[in-house]
Design an enzyme around this catalytic site. Structure first.
Site, PDB file in Angstrom:
ATOM      1  N   GLY A  22       9.117 -10.524   8.830  1.00  0.00           N
ATOM      2  CA  GLY A  22       9.810 -11.203   8.142  1.00  0.00           C
ATOM      3  C   GLY A  22       9.888 -12.619   8.810  1.00  0.00           C
ATOM      4  NE  ARG A  67       2.710  -0.751  15.330  1.00  0.00           N
ATOM      5  CZ  ARG A  67       2.913  -1.659  14.486  1.00  0.00           C
ATOM      6  NH1 ARG A  67       1.938  -2.626  14.071  1.00  0.00           N
ATOM      7  NH2 ARG A  67       3.924  -1.442  13.529  1.00  0.00           N
ATOM      8  CB  VAL A  97       8.189   3.764  15.847  1.00  0.00           C
ATOM      9  CG1 VAL A  97       9.459   4.382  16.270  1.00  0.00           C
ATOM     10  CG2 VAL A  97       7.781   2.561  16.785  1.00  0.00           C
ATOM     11  CD  GLU A 144       3.586  -2.383   7.016  1.00  0.00           C
ATOM     12  OE1 GLU A 144       3.942  -1.917   8.332  1.00  0.00           O
ATOM     13  OE2 GLU A 144       3.965  -3.309   6.402  1.00  0.00           O
ATOM     14  CD  GLU A 183       2.606  -6.998   7.350  1.00  0.00           C
ATOM     15  OE1 GLU A 183       2.623  -6.699   8.583  1.00  0.00           O
ATOM     16  OE2 GLU A 183       3.085  -7.849   7.089  1.00  0.00           O
TER      17      GLU A 183
HETATM   18  C1  MV4 Z   1       7.797  -9.003   0.008  1.00  0.00           C
HETATM   19  C2  MV4 Z   1       8.907  -8.452  -0.524  1.00  0.00           C
HETATM   20  C3  MV4 Z   1       9.117  -8.581  -1.878  1.00  0.00           C
HETATM   21  N1  MV4 Z   1       7.743  -9.393  -2.938  1.00  0.00           N
HETATM   22  N2  MV4 Z   1       6.741  -9.642  -0.624  1.00  0.00           N
HETATM   23  C4  MV4 Z   1       9.133  -8.122   4.463  1.00  0.00           C
HETATM   24  C5  MV4 Z   1       8.317  -8.075   5.892  1.00  0.00           C
HETATM   25  C6  MV4 Z   1       7.050  -8.261   5.442  1.00  0.00           C
HETATM   26  N3  MV4 Z   1       5.911  -7.408   6.026  1.00  0.00           N
HETATM   27  C7  MV4 Z   1       6.942  -8.343   3.989  1.00  0.00           C
HETATM   28  N4  MV4 Z   1       8.167  -8.116   3.372  1.00  0.00           N
HETATM   29  C8  MV4 Z   1       8.545  -8.317   2.103  1.00  0.00           C
HETATM   30  N5  MV4 Z   1       7.584  -8.788   1.369  1.00  0.00           N
HETATM   31  C9  MV4 Z   1       7.006  -9.851  -2.000  1.00  0.00           C
HETATM   32  N6  MV4 Z   1       5.949 -10.249  -2.721  1.00  0.00           N
HETATM   33  C10 MV4 Z   1       9.948  -8.031   0.067  1.00  0.00           C
HETATM   34  C11 MV4 Z   1       9.861  -7.894   1.506  1.00  0.00           C
HETATM   35  C12 MV4 Z   1      10.956  -7.278   2.227  1.00  0.00           C
HETATM   36  C13 MV4 Z   1      10.580  -5.973   2.797  1.00  0.00           C
HETATM   37  C14 MV4 Z   1       9.537  -5.171   2.645  1.00  0.00           C
HETATM   38  C15 MV4 Z   1       9.432  -3.967   3.551  1.00  0.00           C
HETATM   39  C16 MV4 Z   1      10.334  -3.497   4.128  1.00  0.00           C
HETATM   40  C17 MV4 Z   1      11.753  -4.119   4.138  1.00  0.00           C
HETATM   41  C18 MV4 Z   1      11.668  -5.503   3.570  1.00  0.00           C
HETATM   42  C19 MV4 Z   1      13.102  -6.064   3.610  1.00  0.00           C
HETATM   43  C20 MV4 Z   1      12.962  -7.413   3.042  1.00  0.00           C
HETATM   44  C21 MV4 Z   1      12.162  -7.677   2.476  1.00  0.00           C
END
Ligand code: MV4
Length: 452
Positions: A172, A299, A302, A282, A295
């Site tokens: 984030g 590794r 958890v 993911e 992504e």
């Molecule tokens: C996003 C998304 C919505 N649309 N990408 C949050 C962490 C990062 N790894 C990617 N994340 C997100 N990407 C698009 N195009 C919403 C999130 C996101 C989220 C993703 C996975 C688990 C929890 C989350 C909480 C808020 C936002």
């Protein structure tokens, strides 16, 4: 074909602490491999230090001077004659430099190669890799955005709302939702500043914003012969500020068809990059069950435990075997039961999950059929303030989701931890929640979940 030969490690140094250090020691003992614990002075009284065959103090409590200090860890490996290092999760587990220094010192790093870590650590690059492997990604910029004009043009093309993401990000940081053109410039400037300050890299890319997605990840494994498989999914949508609190497998949102499609996509990536080891792909999954690569983690995670429970497979053993050069069968694995993990953190859920370090004065661990507790805590244990606040993982396994939830409620009720605040009351309420029980949740779920 000749039978692949491999030589098993004699001694593994564990470059980590807490429950995961203990978890790794346990598997090593079963495999007849000697273990070395390294520890900071804050962890001198910890269980990994007592249970490992040898222990080496590597510095003061600050992570930068102990669990993140590469020269000290390498020195500990040299003096103990360790032939491999297991980094666990966090700390140096996805540090390309550490992987490289291990290689240079002829110590096997039980994790990804330096090039693999660099390649997957750059999110825009990882996305391009997924696209090349014909795995769906969220529509957006092709690679990095050149400037604000490029950002404007891309947003007009894919339509608002969009998301700006730092290519060095994850968790984030350096990420902004942009709802309209008027908000773009400020978001662009602040995200770049945050990324520069956090990662020393202000590269940004853009995606269409996916509304209320689920976070579903696929566990994968690949060997040096190019064999690869998936081990099904984990639903990690129950998160607060990008910290996972509860995970389960199978995902209540999963269908057999979706699992096969996501599993095949994950294996395609593993094969395309010739990935060696265990990893996680993911995905974001929208309400229509479209899935998009987000992504890759190189590794052990958890939440690996719940996959172990439903597939009857020791993922740490598999990591060690693959690192030593053992071949995989290449067949996929599917959940045979249902498993849920609750992260028990020393945090006060009634006070914004504020960390609550200190001494555990009373401790009683739940047990019985279908219960697993991965923890380094004990009665009298002092939780240091220097590290993350997870003190246990409470895992249940049962034939059905309903039974796994019932078991979790029973086990949470049995768990007695006094002296510090914990997330137990949060999980008790989560298990009672109507929407959770219906399996009706996504990554937005905790935004309107309030403790009574
Ligand atoms: C996003 C998304 C919505 N649309 N990408 C949050 C962490 C990062 N790894 C990617 N994340 C997100 N990407 C698009 N195009 C919403 C999130 C996101 C989220 C993703 C996975 C688990 C929890 C989350 C909480 C808020 C936002």
């Amino acid at each position: 074909m000749a039978k692949p030969e491999f030589k098993m490690f004699k001694k593994i140094l564990i470059a980590n602490r807490g429950e995961i250090a203990l978890r790794i020691i346990r598997t090593c003992r079963e495999m007849g491999i000697k273990t070395v614990a390294v520890y900071s002075t804050a962890d001198a009284e910890s269980l990994p230090v007592r249970f490992a065959d040898e222990a080496v103090c590597i510095g003061p409590p600050a992570s930068s001077e102990s669990y993140l200090n590469i020269p000290r860890i390498i020195a500990a490996a040299e003096i103990t004659n360790s032939d491999a290092i297991h980094p666990g999760y966090g700390f140096l587990s996805e540090n390309a430099k550490f992987s490289k220094v291990c290689e240079e010192n002829h110590i096997k790093f039980i994790g990804a190669s330096p090039a693999m870590i660099d390649s997957m650590g750059d999110k825009a690059n990882a996305k391009a890799t997924a696209l090349k492997a014909k795995v769906p990604v969220v529509p957006g910029s092709e690679g990095l955005l050149k400037d604000i004009e490029d950002a404007k043009a891309t947003a007009e093309k894919i339509k608002y709302p969009v998301m700006l993401k730092a290519t060095a990000g994850g968790g984030g940081k350096g990420m902004r939702i942009v709802w309209n053109a008027a908000a773009l410039e400020n978001a662009w400037n602040s995200a770049r500043q945050e990324a520069a300050a956090s990662f020393g890299n202000d590269g940004m890319y853009m995606e269409k914003y996916v509304l209320e997605p689920r976070h579903i990840e696929i566990q994968v494994a690949g060997d040096r012969e190019g064999k690869a498989c998936h081990l099904s999914e984990r639903d990690c949508s129950i998160q607060r500020r990008h910290q996972k609190l509860c995970e389960e497998t199978p995902s209540p949102f999963m269908t057999e068809k979706l699992r096969n499609r996501m599993g095949d996509a994950a294996v395609k990536i593993v094969k395309a990059i010739k990935y060696e080891g265990v990893g996680t792909i993911e995905f974001l999954v929208d309400k229509d069950r479209n899935f998009y690569f987000m992504e890759m983690n190189t590794r052990i995670q958890v939440e690996h435990t719940i996959t172990e429970e439903v597939i009857d497979y020791d993922l740490i053993k598999e990591q060690i075997l693959i690192a030593a050069g053992a071949p995989l069968s290449g067949k996929n694995h599917f959940p045979q039961q249902h498993s849920i993990q609750c992260r028990i953190n020393a945090e006060d859920p009634y006070n914004n999950f504020r960390p609550s370090p200190g001494k555990i004065t009373t401790y009683h661990v739940p047990g019985g059929h279908g219960i697993r507790v991965d923890t380094h805590a004990y009665s009298g244990y002092v939780i240091p303030p220097n590290y993350d606040s997870m003190i246990a993982k409470l895992i249940t396994v049962a034939r059905t989701r309903e039974e796994a939830i019932t078991k979790m409620e029973r086990a949470l009720g049995e768990y007695v931890i006094e002296g510090v605040k914990t997330t137990i009351p949060f999980h008790q309420q989560l298990m009672q929640d109507k929407k959770f029980r219906a399996g009706n949740y996504n990554t937005k779920f905790l935004e309107d979940f309030h403790l009574k």
